[in-house]
Design a protein around this motif. Structure first.
Motif, mmCIF file in Angstrom:
data_model
loop_
_atom_site.group_PDB
_atom_site.id
_atom_site.type_symbol
_atom_site.label_atom_id
_atom_site.label_comp_id
_atom_site.label_asym_id
_atom_site.label_seq_id
_atom_site.Cartn_x
_atom_site.Cartn_y
_atom_site.Cartn_z
ATOM 1 N N ASP A 203 -16.383 -21.415 -55.167
ATOM 2 C CA ASP A 203 -16.873 -20.711 -55.979
ATOM 3 C C ASP A 203 -17.725 -21.894 -56.594
ATOM 4 O O ASP A 203 -17.709 -22.615 -57.466
ATOM 5 C CB ASP A 203 -16.257 -19.684 -56.704
ATOM 6 C CG ASP A 203 -17.417 -19.468 -57.140
ATOM 7 O OD1 ASP A 203 -18.824 -19.070 -57.053
ATOM 8 O OD2 ASP A 203 -16.486 -18.179 -58.583
ATOM 9 N N PRO A 204 -18.939 -21.735 -56.328
ATOM 10 C CA PRO A 204 -20.504 -22.051 -56.371
ATOM 11 C C PRO A 204 -20.267 -22.395 -57.894
ATOM 12 O O PRO A 204 -20.542 -22.992 -59.267
ATOM 13 C CB PRO A 204 -21.363 -21.763 -56.287
ATOM 14 C CG PRO A 204 -21.840 -21.073 -55.008
ATOM 15 C CD PRO A 204 -20.104 -21.607 -54.775
ATOM 16 N N LEU A 205 -20.369 -21.357 -58.802
ATOM 17 C CA LEU A 205 -20.313 -21.175 -60.263
ATOM 18 C C LEU A 205 -18.274 -21.605 -61.306
ATOM 19 O O LEU A 205 -18.629 -21.972 -62.386
ATOM 20 C CB LEU A 205 -20.025 -19.140 -60.432
ATOM 21 C CG LEU A 205 -21.775 -19.025 -60.698
ATOM 22 C CD1 LEU A 205 -21.380 -17.341 -61.043
ATOM 23 C CD2 LEU A 205 -22.373 -19.112 -61.650
ATOM 24 N N ASP A 206 -17.982 -21.865 -60.177
ATOM 25 C CA ASP A 206 -16.684 -22.429 -60.781
ATOM 26 C C ASP A 206 -16.918 -24.253 -61.161
ATOM 27 O O ASP A 206 -16.379 -25.322 -61.855
ATOM 28 C CB ASP A 206 -15.834 -22.743 -59.327
ATOM 29 C CG ASP A 206 -14.977 -21.579 -60.074
ATOM 30 O OD1 ASP A 206 -14.727 -20.450 -60.673
ATOM 31 O OD2 ASP A 206 -13.824 -21.511 -58.501
ATOM 32 N N ILE A 207 -18.764 -24.976 -60.279
ATOM 33 C CA ILE A 207 -18.631 -26.512 -60.574
ATOM 34 C C ILE A 207 -18.651 -26.175 -62.174
ATOM 35 O O ILE A 207 -20.066 -25.725 -62.102
ATOM 36 C CB ILE A 207 -19.697 -26.384 -59.429
ATOM 37 C CG1 ILE A 207 -19.183 -26.508 -58.502
ATOM 38 C CG2 ILE A 207 -20.270 -28.331 -59.733
ATOM 39 C CD1 ILE A 207 -19.919 -26.704 -57.339
ATOM 40 N N PRO A 208 -18.920 -27.225 -63.072
ATOM 41 C CA PRO A 208 -19.813 -27.394 -64.083
ATOM 42 C C PRO A 208 -20.843 -28.020 -64.053
ATOM 43 O O PRO A 208 -20.858 -28.774 -62.999
ATOM 44 C CB PRO A 208 -18.452 -28.178 -65.220
ATOM 45 C CG PRO A 208 -17.355 -28.213 -64.112
ATOM 46 C CD PRO A 208 -17.648 -27.928 -62.941
ATOM 47 N N ARG A 209 -21.599 -27.409 -65.446
ATOM 48 C CA ARG A 209 -23.197 -27.476 -65.663
ATOM 49 C C ARG A 209 -22.900 -29.113 -65.842
ATOM 50 O O ARG A 209 -23.893 -29.445 -64.665
ATOM 51 C CB ARG A 209 -23.788 -27.159 -66.574
ATOM 52 C CG ARG A 209 -24.920 -28.035 -66.977
ATOM 53 C CD ARG A 209 -25.740 -26.769 -68.373
ATOM 54 N NE ARG A 209 -26.027 -25.508 -67.330
ATOM 55 C CZ ARG A 209 -27.534 -25.614 -66.932
ATOM 56 N NH1 ARG A 209 -28.149 -26.054 -66.881
ATOM 57 N NH2 ARG A 209 -27.695 -24.040 -66.157
ATOM 58 N N GLU A 210 -22.216 -29.689 -66.267
ATOM 59 C CA GLU A 210 -22.320 -31.265 -66.794
ATOM 60 C C GLU A 210 -22.217 -32.238 -64.687
ATOM 61 O O GLU A 210 -22.370 -33.045 -65.216
ATOM 62 C CB GLU A 210 -21.515 -31.328 -67.903
ATOM 63 C CG GLU A 210 -20.217 -31.015 -67.235
ATOM 64 C CD GLU A 210 -19.149 -29.879 -68.282
ATOM 65 O OE1 GLU A 210 -18.582 -30.320 -67.826
ATOM 66 O OE2 GLU A 210 -20.731 -29.466 -68.431
#
Length: 419
Positions: A203-210
Motif C-alpha cells: 500500500d503506497p500510503l503505508d510508506i512514511p514520507r521521510e
C-alpha cells in the motif's frame, strides 16, 4: 588472416567478455532488481537517440548497444513470466486516508471525495500533449536555456530526478509540488526497492514520507555514474528507448504559490536557514535574525510572497546556486526536449491521468494511486497572490517560466500580465 583482422577479432571478443562481466555485476548489486529487460510492449516508435561520439568510442558504443538490445529483446518472454508469477492481488483503495496518513493535511490538501470521471478521449488527450511538446521543442520560435543541447550534454547531477523501475520498465521524472510524494510511493511499491520488516510495501500510503524522500530509496540515472562508469550513458539510452517514461506537471505559477506555502508558511528549519533568513536580510532589511524557525515565527518574522518573487528574479540568486527543485523549472528537471516522454500527466486532471497511466503500465491490478485530493492552491487564487506583485515583476516572472507554460500547454496568464 591479416594482423588488422586478428586485432579486430580480439577486440570484439574482449568487448563481449567485458559486457558479460558487467551484466553479471548488474545482476548482483543494489536493491532495485536491475533486470535487463522490460515486460512492456511498446506500441509507438521513438525518435532515434543521440549517438555518443566519433571514432573507436562510437563503434564500441554501437557494439555494446546492439548486444544489450538483443539481450533485452530475448529476455522479454522470461520477464513476462516473472511478472505474472509475482502478480499481487488487487489493492483496495480506502475512501479516505487513515489517521497515520494525514501528514499531507497540514500542507493544504483537501481529502474530501471526488467524482473522478474518465475523460472520453484520454488517448487523444495524451497525443495532443505530446504533440505540443514535440512541436515547441523543434520550433525555433520558443527559445530557452539548454533547449538545443543533446542528452549527452546533460551533466549527471541534472539526471537525479529520473527514477527507474527495472521490474516493470518504467522511468518517472518527479517534479516537486506535483503529487510527487505519492508517485514516488507508487514507484517504491512497483520496484520493491524498500522493505517493511523484510517484506515489500503493498500500500503506497503505508510508506512514511521521510522514507519516500530519502535519496537512497530510489534508483536514479544520477546513480548510474557511480555504478557503471563509462557504460552509464549506453545503459541510460537503452532504458530510455525500451522503457515507458512519464512525468506530471502543473500550472507554473500555481506551483510557485504551492512551493511558497509549503516551505515558508510552515515551520521548516532547513528552508528557514538556507533560504528564508537570506531573503529576510536581502529584501526585508532584517539584520539580526533568530537562529531557529520557531523563534522567527514567534517573533512574526516570515518571508512574504513578494520577498520570494524578488528572490526568484534576482540575477544574483542563480550565480550562487541553481534554483531549488521545488521552484526550478520543469524543463530543467526533466529535460523534455532531450527525452521523448510517453506520458504527460497533469495535476489538474490527476484522477483520470493516474488511472490511465497505471492501465498503460499494466499494473492497475497491483497498485492504485493514493486517494485523490484537491490542493487548495487553486488557479483561481492567482490574482489574490499576485495582487501586491508589481506588473513589471509579473512579466519578468512569466519570462522566467515561459518555457514550462508553452511546452506543457498552459495558457499565458494574460490577466496577470496586462495593465
Amino acid at each position: 588472416m591479416t594482423k588488422p583482422r586478428l586485432f579486430r577479432l580480439w577486440l570484439a571478443l574482449g568487448s563481449v567478455l567485458m559486457v558479460l562481466l558487467i551484466i553479471v555485476y548488474w545482476d548482483n548489486v543494489g536493491t532495485a532488481h536491475f533486470y535487463l529487460h522490460t515486460s512492456l510492449s511498446r506500441t509507438h516508435v521513438l525518435a532515434p537517440l543521440p549517438t555518443p561520439g566519433q571514432g573507436e568510442d562510437k563503434e564500441f558504443a554501437s557494439d555494446v548497444d546492439e548486444f544489450l538490445d538483443k539481450l533485452l529483446a530475448s529476455d522479454t518472454k522470461q520477464s513476462e513470466f516473472s511478472r505474472k508469477k509475482t502478480k499481487q492481488s488487487p489493492v483496495l483503495v480506502p475512501s479516505k486516508p487513515a489517521q497515520s496518513h494525514m501528514e499531507e493535511s497540514v500542507r493544504g490538501y483537501d481529502w474530501s471525495p471526488q467524482n473522478a470521471q474518465q475523460h472520453p478521449n484520454t488517448g487523444q488527450q495524451q497525443a495532443e500533449r505530446r504533440s505540443v511538446l514535440r512541436h515547441f521543442c523543434a520550433n525555433s520560435s520558443l527559445a530557452f536555456p539548454t533547449k538545443e543541447r543533446s542528452f549527452d550534454d546533460i551533466p549527471n547531477y541534472e539526471l537525479n530526478h529520473l527514477i527507474v523501475d527495472d521490474r516493470h520498465g518504467v522511468i518517472y521524472c518527479y517534479v516537486p509540488k506535483v503529487a510527487c510524494t505519492n508517485w514516488k510511493r507508487v514507484m517504491i511499491v512497483l520496484s520493491e526497492s524498500l522493505l517493511d520488516r523484510g517484506a515489500p510495501y503493498h500500500d503506497p500510503l503505508d510508506i512514511p514520507r521521510e522514507r519516500v524522500h530519502n535519496t537512497s530509496t530510489h534508483l536514479t540515472f544520477n546513480k548510474f555514474w557511480r555504478r557503471y562508469g563509462r557504460f552509464s550513458r549506453h545503459l541510460m539510452k537503452i532504458k530510455l528507448k525500451k522503457y515507458t517514461k512519464f512525468l506530471f506537471v502543473r500550472d507554473p505559477f500555481v506551483r510557485l504559490i504551492s512551493a511558497f506555502r509549503s516551505k515558508f508558511e510552515l515551520e521548516n528549519e532547513e528552508f528557514y536557514r538556507k533560504f528564508a533568513a537570506p531573503m529576510l536580510r536581502l529584501y526585508a532589511n532584517r539584520t539580526s535574525l533568530p537562529t531557529s524557525v520557531s523563534e522567527a515565527f514567534s517573533a512574526g518574522l516570515k518571508v512574504t510572497f513578494t520577498n520570494f518573487i524578488q528572490y526568484l528574479l534576482d540575477p544574483h540568486t542563480e550565480k550562487l546556486a541553481p534554483f531549488n527543485e521545488h521552484w526550478r523549472q520543469v524543463y530543467r528537471l526533466c529535460h523534455p526536449c532531450q527525452i521523448d516522454y510517453d506520458f504527460v500527466g497533469k495535476l489538474e486532471t490527476l484522477d483520470e491521468d493516474a488511472a490511465q497511466l497505471l492501465r498503460l503500465l499494466k499494473v492497475d491490478t497491483q497498485v492504485h494511486f493514493p486517494p485523490s485530493y484537491r490542493n487548495r492552491t487553486a488557479s483561481s487564487w492567482e490574482e489574490d497572490w499576485f495582487a501586491k506583485i508589481p506588473l513589471a515583476w509579473r512579466r519578468q516572472l512569466y519570462k522566467l517560466y515561459e518555457a514550462d507554460f508553452v511546452l506543457f500547454g498552459y495558457p499565458k496568464p494574460e490577466h496577470l500580465l496586462r495593465d
